[in-house]
Design a protein around this motif. Structure first.
Motif, PDB file in Angstrom:
ATOM      1  N   ASP A 132    -126.894  38.578 -53.990  1.00 45.13           N
ATOM      2  CA  ASP A 132    -126.740  37.507 -54.977  1.00 45.13           C
ATOM      3  C   ASP A 132    -127.525  36.262 -54.575  1.00 45.13           C
ATOM      4  O   ASP A 132    -128.134  35.606 -55.425  1.00 45.13           O
ATOM      5  N   THR A 155    -130.236  36.210 -52.746  1.00 40.31           N
ATOM      6  CA  THR A 155    -131.658  36.526 -52.927  1.00 40.31           C
ATOM      7  C   THR A 155    -132.052  36.374 -54.391  1.00 40.31           C
ATOM      8  O   THR A 155    -133.096  35.787 -54.706  1.00 40.31           O
ATOM      9  N   ILE A 156    -131.232  36.871 -55.308  1.00 35.68           N
ATOM     10  CA  ILE A 156    -131.504  36.751 -56.739  1.00 35.68           C
ATOM     11  C   ILE A 156    -131.502  35.277 -57.150  1.00 35.68           C
ATOM     12  O   ILE A 156    -132.378  34.821 -57.891  1.00 35.68           O
ATOM     13  N   GLU A 157    -130.535  34.517 -56.657  1.00 37.87           N
ATOM     14  CA  GLU A 157    -130.438  33.098 -56.982  1.00 37.87           C
ATOM     15  C   GLU A 157    -131.676  32.336 -56.498  1.00 37.87           C
ATOM     16  O   GLU A 157    -132.247  31.522 -57.233  1.00 37.87           O
ATOM     17  N   ARG A 158    -132.122  32.619 -55.282  1.00 39.83           N
ATOM     18  CA  ARG A 158    -133.312  31.940 -54.751  1.00 39.83           C
ATOM     19  C   ARG A 158    -134.562  32.336 -55.526  1.00 39.83           C
ATOM     20  O   ARG A 158    -135.438  31.502 -55.784  1.00 39.83           O
ATOM     21  N   SER A 159    -134.666  33.614 -55.914  1.00 42.22           N
ATOM     22  CA  SER A 159    -135.823  34.068 -56.687  1.00 42.22           C
ATOM     23  C   SER A 159    -135.881  33.376 -58.045  1.00 42.22           C
ATOM     24  O   SER A 159    -136.946  32.921 -58.478  1.00 42.22           O
ATOM     25  N   CYS A 160    -134.736  33.283 -58.707  1.00 42.25           N
ATOM     26  CA  CYS A 160    -134.687  32.609 -60.012  1.00 42.25           C
ATOM     27  C   CYS A 160    -135.019  31.131 -59.879  1.00 42.25           C
ATOM     28  O   CYS A 160    -135.731  30.569 -60.720  1.00 42.25           O
ATOM     29  N   ALA A 161    -134.536  30.492 -58.828  1.00 40.98           N
ATOM     30  CA  ALA A 161    -134.837  29.077 -58.614  1.00 40.98           C
ATOM     31  C   ALA A 161    -136.331  28.883 -58.359  1.00 40.98           C
ATOM     32  O   ALA A 161    -136.943  27.943 -58.884  1.00 40.98           O
ATOM     33  N   LEU A 187    -138.796  30.835 -59.418  1.00 37.20           N
ATOM     34  CA  LEU A 187    -139.508  31.068 -60.676  1.00 37.20           C
ATOM     35  C   LEU A 187    -139.363  29.871 -61.607  1.00 37.20           C
ATOM     36  O   LEU A 187    -140.303  29.498 -62.316  1.00 37.20           O
ATOM     37  N   GLU A 188    -138.197  29.263 -61.614  1.00 37.76           N
ATOM     38  CA  GLU A 188    -137.970  28.083 -62.455  1.00 37.76           C
ATOM     39  C   GLU A 188    -138.869  26.928 -62.031  1.00 37.76           C
ATOM     40  O   GLU A 188    -139.478  26.258 -62.861  1.00 37.76           O
ATOM     41  N   ARG A 237    -142.484  27.727 -63.067  1.00 41.09           N
ATOM     42  CA  ARG A 237    -142.711  27.497 -64.492  1.00 41.09           C
ATOM     43  C   ARG A 237    -142.755  26.003 -64.807  1.00 41.09           C
ATOM     44  O   ARG A 237    -143.493  25.571 -65.690  1.00 41.09           O
TER      45      ARG A 237
END
Length: 101
Positions: free
Chosen positions: A33, A35-41, A43-44, A47
């Motif tokens: 979780d 890792t997913i949170e850091r990846s999304c942050a 990418l944000e 962008r």
């Protein structure tokens, strides 16, 4: 990096074995979780600065315009695709009305 195999058995038939197993499972879930949170942050932020992850588009607006107006209507689509440096599939994807010749 080499990983070593676990040699000690976890006996899930005992209360302490089940507890240890569940703790390890929850730690793995938490790490996933995070890792997913850091990846999304990440990418944000990318962008926000105008960076788009992934492969860059090869079909630009100028290439699409060039492909829509070939020099001669009798020019085979394969030659048009070679001229704009794209595959036939890409040409048909971007110009759906193109006849298959």
């Amino acid at each position: 990096m080499q990983f070593k195999r676990l040699t000690g058995a976890i006996d899930t038939g005992t209360p302490s074995g089940r507890f240890f197993f569940h703790v390890m499972v929850r730690l793995a879930e938490m790490e996933r979780d995070l890792t997913i949170e850091r990846s999304c942050a990440g990418l944000e932020v990318a962008r926000k600065f105008g960076w788009m992850p992934g492969k860059k588009r090869l079909m630009t607006e100028s290439k699409v315009a060039l492909a829509r107006k070939p020099p001669d209507n009798d020019t085979p689509r394969r030659e048009v695709a070679e001229h704009i440096v794209a595959s036939l599939l890409t040409l048909y994807r971007w110009i759906p009305g193109a006849s298959h010749s």
